[in-house]
Write an enzyme that holds these catalytic residues in place. Structure first.
Site, short mmCIF file in Angstrom:
data_model
loop_
_atom_site.label_atom_id
_atom_site.label_comp_id
_atom_site.label_asym_id
_atom_site.label_seq_id
_atom_site.Cartn_x
_atom_site.Cartn_y
_atom_site.Cartn_z
N GLN A 46 0.73 -1.03 -0.06
CA GLN A 46 0.11 0.01 -0.04
C GLN A 46 0.86 1.27 -0.10
O GLN A 46 1.64 1.36 0.92
CB GLN A 46 -0.69 -0.06 1.18
CG GLN A 46 -2.11 1.28 0.92
CD GLN A 46 -2.87 1.27 2.29
OE1 GLN A 46 -2.35 1.56 3.48
NE2 GLN A 46 -4.34 0.82 2.12
N TYR B 37 -6.21 10.76 3.97
CA TYR B 37 -5.01 10.93 3.73
C TYR B 37 -4.86 11.80 2.21
O TYR B 37 -6.03 12.24 1.76
CB TYR B 37 -4.23 9.55 3.64
CG TYR B 37 -4.17 9.13 4.98
CD1 TYR B 37 -3.53 9.80 6.01
CD2 TYR B 37 -4.70 7.92 5.21
CE1 TYR B 37 -3.55 9.20 7.33
CE2 TYR B 37 -4.68 7.51 6.56
CZ TYR B 37 -4.12 8.07 7.57
OH TYR B 37 -3.96 7.61 8.63
N ARG C 9 -7.58 2.16 -2.51
CA ARG C 9 -8.42 2.23 -1.63
C ARG C 9 -9.19 3.47 -1.47
O ARG C 9 -8.55 4.69 -1.45
CB ARG C 9 -7.63 1.78 -0.09
CG ARG C 9 -8.69 1.41 1.04
CD ARG C 9 -7.91 1.08 2.25
NE ARG C 9 -8.55 0.09 2.91
CZ ARG C 9 -8.48 -0.30 4.26
NH1 ARG C 9 -7.68 0.76 5.12
NH2 ARG C 9 -8.96 -1.10 4.86
N GLY D 60 -9.11 -6.83 9.17
CA GLY D 60 -7.92 -6.27 9.88
C GLY D 60 -7.46 -6.93 11.08
O GLY D 60 -6.77 -7.66 11.32
N ARG D 61 -8.35 -6.35 12.13
CA ARG D 61 -7.97 -6.84 13.62
C ARG D 61 -8.09 -8.34 13.81
O ARG D 61 -7.19 -9.00 14.49
CB ARG D 61 -8.70 -6.08 14.74
CG ARG D 61 -8.31 -4.78 14.72
CD ARG D 61 -9.36 -3.84 15.39
NE ARG D 61 -8.69 -2.31 15.94
CZ ARG D 61 -8.30 -1.64 16.76
NH1 ARG D 61 -8.71 -2.65 17.99
NH2 ARG D 61 -7.97 -0.45 16.86
#
Length: 366
Positions: free
Chosen positions: A100, A186, A233, A322-323
């Site tokens: 990424q 971002y 993304r 993810g987690r």
């Protein structure tokens, strides 16, 4: 009953053996100085190589693009060599991995910039915080982001070139492709939104102009390594970090039309994952399918059952976790065999050593 999560998928010539993606997650474990990927990171990713696809943690394309301590880069020879350890380990374990590419824009801190000024489309504060650690002790905490300086047109051209070089370096480091981080407030996301982009030149004002930076980055990277090896993304429904733009859904769909024209391999939707987050309207999912024909990945508090459901509905092709992947390196086997999941230690997410990183064990039952 047919399982959708364990079917294979063709990602533009890459055979993805299951639909379970390891989502990109910042973990801040690089070697210092230099933000260099290391053997510990190689072990971490290789442990999770049974994922259909791994998307690496966000990786800055330049020193200017950094916003958090100890996050990896992809702009120096040492960083490329460090990442080669990771890709070699993942491929040896039978996995596939995309890098990424990241420029945080205004989501940064003065300590990362010689003049104390992060950069952004416009000099507007994100009203947010980033994680900054003491370079000696490694102990960190959340600190406020300062007001950034606005990028000049010359600056913007330089950032686009940094994305292109980052993609070339990623391929040199052995990655199977790259994902452009255009989500979560971002830099690419900042250009898309009226709340963060108030420019009056070719990169601001109209939707077409606000999409231009995303389009230019996508084209530069696709021209460098091939559109089939590039994903992006996006996060249409986030409102944090002063990103609550009333036009953003329409802007995102128009951006997705450009992504379709360029031919990127996938769009990865970062869906809001906090408890009272807005639900994604079904109409948006239909509209996205209408304008974009490539692979769609979704991420955001998905469980096994929710993942199966969205794949069955046809609104996604892959589901990113993810987690659950942090505490369960064998997540694919656990889901396949309906085994319980271990809980992660939230205190060890950012920075540190192997504790809470490489010491999670696979299930004995699996």
């Amino acid at each position: 009953m047919k399982s959708f999560l364990f079917a294979n998928h063709d990602l533009r010539g890459i055979d993805v053996p299951n639909r379970i993606v390891m989502a990109p997650m910042t973990r801040c474990r690089t070697d210092q100085p230099g933000d260099i990927p290391n053997d510990l990171m190689a072990t971490y990713y290789a442990q999770r190589a049974t994922a259909g696809l791994i998307i690496s943690e966000a990786t800055q394309i330049s020193k200017q693009g950094q916003g958090y301590s100890f996050t990896p880069g992809i702009y120096s020879d040492d960083q490329v060599a460090g990442w080669r350890k990771v890709t070699d380990a993942v491929h040896k374990a039978g996995g596939r991995i995309f890098l990424q590419l990241w420029h945080v824009g205004r989501m940064s801190h003065e300590s990362f910039h010689a003049d104390g000024k992060p950069v952004a489309p416009s000099a507007l504060s994100p009203d947010a915080q980033v994680w900054v650690a003491d370079p000696v002790t490694g102990v960190g905490g959340m600190v406020d982001c300062p007001v950034p300086r606005a990028l000049t047109l010359e600056d913007i051209a330089g950032v686009i070139e940094d994305f292109r070089k980052g993609a070339a370096n990623a391929i040199a480091a052995g990655f199977d492709g790259v994902e452009l981080h255009g989500a979560n407030g971002y830099l690419i996301d900042q250009f898309l939104r009226t709340t963060s982009n108030q420019r009056d030149d070719i990169y601001g004002g109209s939707q077409e102009n606000r999409i231009r930076f995303l389009k230019d980055v996508c084209k530069a990277v696709a021209d460098e390594i091939g559109a089939d090896r590039v994903g992006i993304r996006l996060s249409p429904f986030i409102t944090q970090r002063n990103m609550n733009d009333p036009e953003i859904i329409d802007t995102m769909l128009k951006a997705s039309e450009e992504i379709e024209r360029i031919g990127l391999a996938y769009i990865h939707l970062s869906e809001a994952d906090w408890d009272d987050a807005p639900q994604i309207p079904e109409q948006f999912r239909k509209d996205l399918r209408n304008v974009y024909s490539g692979t769609i990945i979704v991420a955001g508090k998905y469980t096994k059952s929710r993942g199966e459901a969205i794949l069955k509905a046809g609104y996604a092709d892959l589901v990113a976790y993810g987690r659950p992947f942090v505490a369960n390196p064998d997540l694919v086997a656990r889901y396949r065999n309906d085994l319980p999941l271990d809980e992660l230690d939230g205190a060890t997410l950012f920075g540190g050593d192997g504790k809470g990183y490489t010491d999670y064990m696979p299930s004995k039952a699996a």
